[in-house]
Design an enzyme around this catalytic site. Structure first.
Site, PDB file in Angstrom:
ATOM      1  CB  SER A 126      12.120   1.141  26.190  1.00 44.67           C
ATOM      2  OG  SER A 126      12.387   0.992  27.465  1.00 44.67           O
ATOM      3  CE  LYS A 152       6.764   1.624  27.558  1.00 48.16           C
ATOM      4  NZ  LYS A 152       8.216   2.004  27.249  1.00 48.16           N
ATOM      5  CB  SER A 163      10.120  -0.704  29.126  1.00 48.60           C
ATOM      6  OG  SER A 163       9.986   0.564  28.494  1.00 48.60           O
TER       7      SER A 163
END
Ligand SMILES: *[C@@H]1O[C@H](CO)[C@@H](O)[C@H](O)[C@H]1NC(C)=O
Ligand SMILES: *[C@@H]1O[C@H](CO)[C@@H](O)[C@H](O)[C@H]1NC(C)=O
Ligand SMILES: *[C@@H]1O[C@H](CO)[C@@H](O)[C@H](O)[C@H]1NC(C)=O
Ligand SMILES: *[C@@H]1O[C@H](CO)[C@@H](O)[C@H](O)[C@H]1NC(C)=O
Ligand SMILES: *[C@@H]1O[C@H](CO)[C@@H](O)[C@H](O)[C@H]1NC(C)=O
Ligand SMILES: *[C@@H]1O[C@H](CO)[C@@H](O)[C@H](O)[C@H]1NC(C)=O
Ligand SMILES: *[C@@H]1O[C@H](CO)[C@@H](O)[C@H](O)[C@H]1NC(C)=O
Ligand SMILES: *[C@@H]1O[C@H](CO)[C@@H](O)[C@H](O)[C@H]1NC(C)=O
Ligand SMILES: *[C@@H]1O[C@H](CO)[C@@H](O)[C@H](O)[C@H]1NC(C)=O
Ligand SMILES: *[C@@H]1O[C@H](CO)[C@@H](O)[C@H](O)[C@H]1NC(C)=O
Length: 558
Positions: free
Chosen positions: A213, A108, A189
């Site tokens: 997330s 990420k 996310s």
């Protein structure tokens, strides 16, 4: 839009080559949609393919879906060279650096990498910034021999910017979408990491979580995940196609105990991180004492169709848990659910923590291209920079944070955080584990995440089912007006899951339970992503030529 122009250029080039490829029928190479770490290690040891083959194929597969789904923000310009170096070590020197030697991992974009990749949390405010060193997770993965393949799309600032962003959107990455339905909301996310792992654009992916997330986007792509070792609300977790792959990744990522960059790791009770993959045994649920805290989804609420399908599927699978040897205690309820429901402050740690931690992060950068230092600077900068799409996408979380007179030292703040820790432990998870003498809890994924984040309880989720063919489509996709985003969060064919929740540092046990459950169900392959989003590049597809068509863009050698 905000995708790097040269990445787009490469995409076009690679797609042409991939679709005109010829298949080599005599090589029984594994499918990249379902490839596991065990498959990779076997393929390496039998010389059927190399790490460089994997990296080339993953870059080409990413290119096939990037324009439609935007799972990736940047490909590591050095990924192929790193893979070739690792191949040479393995093949010429008979040497491996660690258990993930040559295995590609996508991170990420909020996980720091001290290499050619940018670390931006999706924001142009950090574009071109230089971090002082790798994040511990990154350093651990490199030491284990992993190839850092690139950075995944995410909700900008991990959704810590304003109410009316959409899940998976960042100024740098654009809108990440899921692949199981048209315009599928990526649900959290870490959406890019989830989409990339789900479509086989990487072997393994890493996300971060503050309250759903990792778990939510992962399950919406039919993946297994763990939210692991930490006692803060922020934690890093594997997003993988199988439980065993999550176990391999977690062992490689976690720790060390007493990491000087992260005081919370002092709480790790092990001197060395467990070999989580060794807990992946078929009889893993035999004798497991598992409880269902049903009062987290009580009867009096008005269930939506999506709730009903998830709860029905959950109830229908309970006899299987029993047949696998689990002793399931129903109504093993969270003891102080009323306090949890009324007093939990999910955004408080973010609200006060970010304005404290953001300047600390900025001050240690080796290069800060925008001069943004404080949260107030970031607010102003973001509101002025066109690609950040203010005011369509608001900045109210930061405005509220700046308006608050609380700091991380305020007694009210510290008391509220301590109370949150109680609400996430003795009031709920720990309370139920203790009261009923349980090893773990089991819940539909949709109800599993939130209490766990307060006190660092691990959660692993495994696919349980898919919304059925007559499901009414529900738009959502974060905050704001859903009709503006046009993202579908509930729709036919989208996966949902079942989660095991363990005691603090009980990752090994819930991995064991989840593995046994996954092995008995294998729900991930019962429904596939939409055919148009299924990449066709495989290990046998010649793609190397395409990479040389844009050497500057990907930084590859001529
Ligand atoms: C490679 O190393 C392994 C153990 O590290 C050893 O068992 C094996 O014999 C070695 N192979 C060669 C060809 O040297
Ligand atoms: C990182 O950002 C710089 C701009 O500062 C850009 O030139 C570079 O290409 C980016 N790296 C990657 C891998 O995209
Ligand atoms: C970690 O703990 C040590 C000792 O208590 C303290 O000096 C240090 O400031 C802490 N670091 C962080 C990042 O909180
Ligand atoms: C559930 O729906 C009914 C009918 O629409 C409504 O009267 C009731 O207030 C709702 N209950 C809750 C808890 O939202
Ligand atoms: C889908 O699930 C809903 C809610 O449980 C149910 O009413 C409907 O009949 C189901 N449709 C199909 C095709 O199974
Ligand atoms: C299941 O657990 C309950 C509660 O701990 C216990 O009373 C019961 O004996 C257990 N059943 C079996 C078959 O082990
Ligand atoms: C806000 O940002 C703009 C452009 O980024 C800059 O010119 C201005 O000085 C900033 N204002 C404040 C109060 O920082
Ligand atoms: C902080 O603001 C609140 C109102 O938002 C007020 O009640 C409180 O007294 C203030 N605390 C301090 C220390 O200024
Ligand atoms: C939970 O309860 C135990 C005693 O059972 C206590 O030692 C611990 O401090 C409590 N934890 C929290 C966060 O309240
Ligand atoms: C977000 O909020 C701002 C003002 O608060 C508004 O102008 C904008 O239209 C909103 N966007 C969405 C998508 O709801």
């Amino acid at each position: 839009m905000a995708v790097l122009p040269f990445l787009v250029a490469c995409i076009a080039a690679v797609t042409v080559t991939a679709t005109s490829s010829t298949q080599l029928p005599f090589q029984p190479l594994p499918d990249l949609f379902s490839l596991t770490v065990d498959d990779i290690l076997a393929g390496f040891s039998t010389n059927h393919f190399t790490s460089a083959d994997l990296v080339s194929a993953y870059i080409a597969r990413t290119a096939e879906v990037q324009l439609a789904l935007r799972p990736v923000i940047e490909i590591n310009p050095d990924a192929l060279l790193i893979a070739q170096t690792l191949d040479n070590e393995r093949l010429l020197q008979n040497r491996t650096r660690g258990p993930l030697h040559g295995v590609p991992v996508l991170l990420k974009d909020n996980i720091g990498t001290a290499d050619q990749l940018n670390t931006t949390a999706g924001s142009y405010a950090l574009y071109g910034s230089i971090v002082p060193h790798d994040a511990t997770v990154t350093a651990n993965l490199r030491a284990a021999g992993a190839v850092i393949l690139g950075k995944a799309g995410l909700s900008e600032w991990a959704f810590w910017r304003g109410t009316n962003n959409s899940n998976g959107w960042s100024a740098r990455g654009g809108q990440v979408k899921g692949a199981y339905y048209e315009d599928q909301d990526p649900s959290g996310s870490s959406g890019g990491s989830a989409v990339a792992a789900g479509l086989g654009l990487t072997a393994l992916a890493v996300g971060t979580d503050t309250g759903g997330s990792v778990i939510d986007p992962a399950i919406s792509m039919g993946l297994s995940v763990v939210v692991p070792i930490t006692v803060v609300q922020d934690s890093v977790g594997p997003i993988t196609r199988t439980v065993k792959d999550a176990a391999y990744l977690l062992s490689a990522m976690a720790g060390p105990k007493g990491d000087p960059g992260d005081n919370y790791t002092n709480a790790i009770p092990f001197t060395s991180i467990p070999n989580y993959a060794s807990y992946c045994i078929a009889s893993g649920l035999q004798g497991a004492k598992i409880g269902i805290p049903r009062n987290i989804f009580p009867a009096p609420i008005n269930y939506t169709e999506s709730d009903i399908q998830q709860i029905d599927a959950f109830n229908a699978i309970l006899p299987l848990l029993a047949s696998l040897g689990a002793n399931v205690t129903d109504n093993a309820d969270y003891p102080d659910i009323d306090a949890y429901n009324t007093e939990a402050q999910f955004t408080l740690a973010l609200d006060i923590g970010f304005k404290h931690d953001f300047p600390a992060y900025m001050s240690q950068l080796k290069f800060n291209p925008t001069g943004v230092e404080e949260l107030a600077d970031l607010l102003n900068w973001t509101q002025q920079f066109r690609a950040e799409q203010f005011p369509l996408r608001s900045t109210d979380f930061w405005e509220d944070s700046l308006a608050s007179n609380l700091t991380t030292e305020s007694p009210e703040y510290l008391a509220a955080i301590a109370h949150n820790a109680y609400l996430g432990s003795n009031a709920t998870i720990q309370g139920a584990l203790d009261a009923y003498g349980l090893d773990a809890l089991v819940l539909p994924t949709a109800y599993s995440v939130r209490p766990a984040v307060f006190a660092g309880y691990p959660v692993i989720t495994v696919p349980l089912g898919y919304f059925n063919a007559t499901t009414a489509v529900v738009q959502a996709g974060g905050g704001g007006d859903p009709t503006v985003w046009g993202l579908n969060t509930v729709a036919p064919g989208i996966p949902f899951g079942l989660s095991f929740i363990g005691p603090r540092f009980g990752e090994a046990q819930i991995i064991q339970f989840a593995y046994a459950f996954e092995r008995a169900t294998m729900v991930r392959y019962q429904n596939l992503p939409l055919a148009k989003y299924m990449p066709v590049t495989q290990l046998h597809t010649p793609v190397a030529q395409a990479e040389f068509e844009c050497p500057d863009a990907l930084g590859l050698p001529k």
